[in-house]
Design a protein around this motif. Structure first.
Motif, mmCIF file in Angstrom:
data_model
loop_
_atom_site.group_PDB
_atom_site.id
_atom_site.type_symbol
_atom_site.label_atom_id
_atom_site.label_comp_id
_atom_site.label_asym_id
_atom_site.label_seq_id
_atom_site.Cartn_x
_atom_site.Cartn_y
_atom_site.Cartn_z
ATOM 1 N N ILE A 38 -38.974 54.008 -46.932
ATOM 2 C CA ILE A 38 -39.398 52.787 -46.256
ATOM 3 C C ILE A 38 -38.752 52.777 -44.875
ATOM 4 O O ILE A 38 -37.527 52.883 -44.759
ATOM 5 N N LEU A 49 -30.011 52.882 -53.708
ATOM 6 C CA LEU A 49 -30.620 53.139 -52.398
ATOM 7 C C LEU A 49 -29.882 54.227 -51.641
ATOM 8 O O LEU A 49 -28.664 54.389 -51.781
ATOM 9 N N THR A 80 -33.864 42.925 -48.923
ATOM 10 C CA THR A 80 -34.434 43.227 -47.612
ATOM 11 C C THR A 80 -33.384 43.937 -46.769
ATOM 12 O O THR A 80 -32.215 44.007 -47.144
ATOM 13 N N VAL A 86 -35.203 54.218 -45.707
ATOM 14 C CA VAL A 86 -34.509 53.912 -46.956
ATOM 15 C C VAL A 86 -35.335 54.440 -48.118
ATOM 16 O O VAL A 86 -36.541 54.220 -48.176
ATOM 17 N N SER A 144 -41.849 50.835 -51.928
ATOM 18 C CA SER A 144 -42.139 52.241 -51.643
ATOM 19 C C SER A 144 -43.515 52.622 -52.193
ATOM 20 O O SER A 144 -43.909 52.179 -53.263
ATOM 21 N N ILE A 149 -37.354 50.960 -41.815
ATOM 22 C CA ILE A 149 -36.843 49.613 -41.552
ATOM 23 C C ILE A 149 -37.309 49.202 -40.156
ATOM 24 O O ILE A 149 -36.794 49.671 -39.147
ATOM 25 N N VAL A 179 -28.179 45.358 -45.510
ATOM 26 C CA VAL A 179 -28.992 45.108 -46.700
ATOM 27 C C VAL A 179 -28.658 43.710 -47.209
ATOM 28 O O VAL A 179 -27.485 43.351 -47.319
ATOM 29 N N THR A 204 -37.044 43.755 -43.436
ATOM 30 C CA THR A 204 -38.076 44.558 -44.101
ATOM 31 C C THR A 204 -37.815 44.503 -45.598
ATOM 32 O O THR A 204 -36.704 44.781 -46.047
ATOM 33 N N THR A 205 -38.835 44.161 -46.382
ATOM 34 C CA THR A 205 -38.668 44.103 -47.835
ATOM 35 C C THR A 205 -38.514 45.503 -48.399
ATOM 36 O O THR A 205 -39.293 46.403 -48.073
ATOM 37 N N ILE A 206 -37.515 45.673 -49.264
ATOM 38 C CA ILE A 206 -37.248 46.950 -49.917
ATOM 39 C C ILE A 206 -37.643 46.885 -51.392
ATOM 40 O O ILE A 206 -38.292 47.784 -51.902
ATOM 41 N N HIS A 207 -37.241 45.805 -52.058
ATOM 42 C CA HIS A 207 -37.543 45.688 -53.487
ATOM 43 C C HIS A 207 -37.560 44.225 -53.900
ATOM 44 O O HIS A 207 -36.741 43.430 -53.435
#
Length: 135
Positions: free
Chosen positions: A28, A57, A111, A122, A22, A30, A71, A38-41
């Motif tokens: 973010i 999340l 992701t 997200v 972020s 997706i 996820v 998609t990478t989130i963390h």
């Protein structure tokens, strides 16, 4: 005889932050409909209790149709076993809680994929808990 009580592990430090993908706490989008997603963390690289990320999340759906959000935690090869599926209602731009404090470490990557391109946003934050000891 006296009963000896043992204290639970205590954190020496605690840092609150946004999820690593972020920008300044913004959601973010997706953009992936297939793995790797998609990478989130990306979690702390620590592999011991000296640092653990506790991930929270929330999701929202900007489209006119309900959409699935999956996820994934871990390497791309293990996605089938680690996917968590959520149904996000149509037009519900969030935030809906979807991940309530999953603990990650060792550089694991979180992701996500969605059933509709660019329909799901997200948001998230982490608590980086470190230096756990017992006293």
């Amino acid at each position: 005889s006296r009963l000896q009580l043992r204290s639970p592990p205590l954190a020496k430090h605690f840092i609150a932050a946004t999820i690593s993908a972020s920008i300044n706490g913004r959601p973010i989008k997706i953009a992936a409909v297939a793995t790797p997603g998609t990478t989130i963390h990306t979690a702390t690289s620590s592999t011991t209790l000296d640092s653990i990320d506790e991930v929270y999340l929330w999701a929202g759906n900007t489209s006119g149709a309900a959409a699935n959000l999956t996820v994934y935690l871990g390497t791309y090869l293990s996605h089938q076993a680690s996917g968590i599926l959520y149904r996000v209602p149509a037009g519900h731009n969030g935030p809906i809680p979807i991940l309530p404090g999953l603990r990650m470490m060792g550089g694991e990557v979180l992701t996500a994929t969605a059933s509709a391109l660019d329909a799901i946003n997200v948001w998230g934050n982490i608590n980086r808990i470190g230096g756990q000891t017992t006293s």
